[in-house]
Design an enzyme around this catalytic site. Structure first.
Site, short mmCIF file in Angstrom:
data_model
loop_
_atom_site.label_atom_id
_atom_site.label_comp_id
_atom_site.label_asym_id
_atom_site.label_seq_id
_atom_site.Cartn_x
_atom_site.Cartn_y
_atom_site.Cartn_z
N HIS A 23 0.81 -1.21 0.00
CA HIS A 23 0.00 0.00 0.00
C HIS A 23 0.85 1.27 0.00
O HIS A 23 0.36 2.35 -0.30
CB HIS A 23 -0.98 0.01 1.18
CG HIS A 23 -0.37 0.29 2.51
ND1 HIS A 23 -0.07 -0.70 3.42
CD2 HIS A 23 -0.01 1.45 3.12
CE1 HIS A 23 0.44 -0.16 4.51
NE2 HIS A 23 0.49 1.14 4.35
N ASP A 64 0.01 -7.68 1.47
CA ASP A 64 0.40 -6.27 1.55
C ASP A 64 1.92 -6.11 1.62
O ASP A 64 2.44 -5.32 2.42
CB ASP A 64 -0.26 -5.57 2.73
CG ASP A 64 -0.13 -4.04 2.65
OD1 ASP A 64 0.08 -3.53 1.53
OD2 ASP A 64 -0.22 -3.38 3.69
N SER A 109 4.74 2.41 8.08
CA SER A 109 4.42 1.29 7.23
C SER A 109 5.63 0.87 6.39
O SER A 109 6.26 1.69 5.74
CB SER A 109 3.26 1.64 6.28
OG SER A 109 2.07 1.83 7.00
#
Length: 387
Positions: A125, A155, A229
């Site tokens: 993402h 992901d 992230s």
């Protein structure tokens, strides 16, 4: 007589008190039930146990291998934001042939340098849809990264950069971590620069969160915020145990519940992407649902684990093997099928073209079927189920 009682009184009273104390301490001696409470006392330690006063060594080992990502996208803006373009006279002259603008949007994330050859792991993402990805190292170097491949179902994405003398992180064993272990999260929260936060492992094996198709998250209370992230979750020795990927938050900031993809799963995905350009997973072509208590009784499977076949893809491996809607899968390759997600992950880890044994219950009879595992499509649509 009175003098004799006075002479014997104190010894008698003392004897009664002693008897009461003995009865209270040892009631079983006189036939009374024991009132002892068994408490477990920790043994006297032979040395003083204490944690390190600093995790600086762990951070100095791992931090150079955590990079910042600047991802940019070129966006067409068909409606330039200027009052002149809204003027009726201007629009009557130009019509709809207004000049188009292109502007650049940047988002921030993190990545972990996995090898000296320049392979990096981050979240899908973070890089999805980016036209250009800039990798900024802790030592100040910057370069453009190439996307080797990505796996939206976990992901994860693999990047490649070409720089010399790259630091790489030391890998830990994510399958050996325990709840309560110290955890350090390294990343670039809110774009302020590389930051380290500390907490503990608060849970393992988290799934059914609705974040990814394949979920096996490490949960930590080390502060993870937007921008973390793709960063590293490391142990007290600086070894990588997970890739930070998500937070549970109602405010957008850290609330003590963060999730990381275990190193073991991340490495499997990375190796498959480097070798094949994508993740090759086994696939049966079915959808399953839990065997509820009511369904279990109707199938006559009380106290037996199983999952119900709720959908079958036409011409898929399951249909070719003879599975039908309503079949109850009892086991796959001898492993009980009590949890649908775990069983489907078991199939996903199976090499395509390998054969697996499936034990099912159908109309009160147990059947043994054999299916040849297929390749899971990158994007699966709703199953074309037979009625």
């Amino acid at each position: 007589m009175f003098k004799a009682l006075r002479f014997l009184g104190w010894p008698l009273l003392a004897g009664v008190l002693i008897a009461l104390l003995i009865i209270q301490r040892y009631p079983e001696w006189v036939g009374l039930p024991s009132q002892d409470v068994n408490l477990q006392q920790a043994p006297q330690p032979t040395f003083i146990q204490q944690g390190p006063i600093s995790y600086a060594d762990a951070v100095s080992s791992a931090a150079p291998a955590v990079a910042n990502l600047y991802t940019t996208k070129m966006v067409n803006n068909n409606k330039p934001n200027h009052p002149l373009f809204e003027d009726p006279q201007f629009r009557r002259f130009f019509g709809d042939n207004l000049p188009k603008q292109r502007r650049m949007e940047s988002s921030l994330g993190s990545a972990v340098i996995m090898s000296p050859e320049g392979y990096l792991l981050t979240n899908n993402h973070v890089t999805s849809g980016a036209d250009q990805i800039v990798v900024a190292l802790k030592d100040g170097r910057e370069t453009i990264a190439k996307v080797v491949g990505s796996d939206p179902e976990t992901d994860l994405a693999v990047l490649k950069i070409d720089l010399k003398n790259l630091p790489s992180i030391t890998l830990g064993r994510s399958d050996s971590i325990r709840i309560g272990d110290v955890a350090l999260a390294i990343g670039n929260p809110f774009g302020v620069g590389q930051t380290v936060t500390m907490g503990i492992i608060s849970a393992t094996g988290r799934n059914q969160l609705g974040l990814n198709t394949y979920e096996d998250f490490i949960q930590t209370d080390a502060a993870i915020n937007p921008g973390n992230s793709g960063g590293a979750l490391v142990d007290a020795n600086g070894n990588l145990t997970g890739i930070n990927t998500a937070i549970f938050s109602k405010s957008g900031g850290s609330q003590g519940i963060g999730f990381a993809i275990p190193t073991k799963l991340a490495l499997e995905v990375m190796k498959s992407i480097i070798e094949h350009g994508q993740v090759i997973r086994g696939w049966l072509g079915i959808e399953v649902q839990p065997l509820t208590e009511d369904l279990s009784e109707s199938f006559g499977l009380k106290d037996r684990p199983g999952i119900v076949v709720a959908g079958i893809f036409r011409d898929g491996p399951a249909q070719k093997a003879g599975l039908q809607l309503g079949d109850v899968i009892l086991s796959i390759n001898g492993e009980p099928a009590g949890d649908g997600r775990r069983s489907m992950n078991q199939v996903a880890r199976t090499k395509p073209t390998d054969k697996i044994a499936i034990q099912v219950m159908r109309n009160g009879k147990e059947l043994k079927l054999t299916a040849e595992v297929g390749v899971r499509p990158p994007q699966t649509t709703a199953p074309a189920a037979e009625n």
